[in-house]
Scaffold this active site. Structure first.
Site, mmCIF file in Angstrom:
data_model
loop_
_atom_site.group_PDB
_atom_site.id
_atom_site.type_symbol
_atom_site.label_atom_id
_atom_site.label_comp_id
_atom_site.label_asym_id
_atom_site.label_seq_id
_atom_site.Cartn_x
_atom_site.Cartn_y
_atom_site.Cartn_z
ATOM 1 N NE ARG A 58 41.743 50.579 -3.590
ATOM 2 C CZ ARG A 58 41.831 49.540 -4.410
ATOM 3 N NH1 ARG A 58 42.482 48.461 -4.030
ATOM 4 N NH2 ARG A 58 41.278 49.588 -5.599
ATOM 5 C CD GLU A 95 40.725 45.822 -18.957
ATOM 6 O OE1 GLU A 95 41.500 45.885 -19.909
ATOM 7 O OE2 GLU A 95 40.981 46.272 -17.824
#
Length: 170
Positions: A58, A95
């Site tokens: 993006r 994560e």
């Protein structure tokens, strides 16, 4: 124009408990997309930016038009294995696991002034890895720029470089 009007909140995506901030309505509204790029351009126009780095994927959407507006080169920061030439690499923790980013070894020159653009600042891992690649190449991180910052995740505090965001959410 309030760019928040063009960010859609999607609950429980990509998993339960996550509130996703979707930029696709902003991209789909030419006046909002233009305003977003114009705000970045105004900030960096007089700062002597040589290169704009856009982080996959993006960041490409915002970085490439900003580079054109500034008359600067555009450098894609890609996931490992996507670039055809010799690369500089930086791994970082996610994560659940790790990832590696790359730029071409010849993408930046010693002392060039660079701004990094991405859609979202969350924990700062991707931004840190990108800035470290820039410094490894001998260029200078002028600023890390984001459309959205999720302030509650503390990414800005983990980055020793200047950070600029257009929208901040707690």
């Amino acid at each position: 124009m309030d760019l928040r009007d063009y960010i859609e909140e999607i609950p429980d995506f990509p998993k339960p408990g996550i509130l996703f901030r979707d930029i696709t309505p902003l991209l789909n509204a030419p006046e909002a997309f233009h305003a977003c790029i114009a705000r970045f351009e105004e900030r960096y126009r007089s700062r002597g930016i040589d290169r704009v780095l856009g982080v996959e994927s993006r960041g490409f959407l915002f970085g490439a038009p900003l580079a054109l507006a500034l008359g600067a080169g555009f450098v894609p920061v890609r996931k490992q294995g996507k670039l055809p030439q010799k690369t500089l690499q930086r791994s970082y923790e996610l994560e659940y696991g790790s990832a590696t980013l790359e730029i071409h070894r010849n993408a930046l020159q010693q002392g060039e002034r660079v701004v990094v653009v991405d859609d979202l600042l969350a924990t700062g891992g991707t931004a840190r890895a990108t800035a470290e690649l820039i410094e490894e190449a001998g260029a200078k991180v002028e600023e890390l720029a984001f459309v959205i910052e999720l302030a509650g995740l503390g990414g800005r505090q983990r980055l020793p470089w200047p950070v600029h965001t257009l929208l901040v959410y707690d």
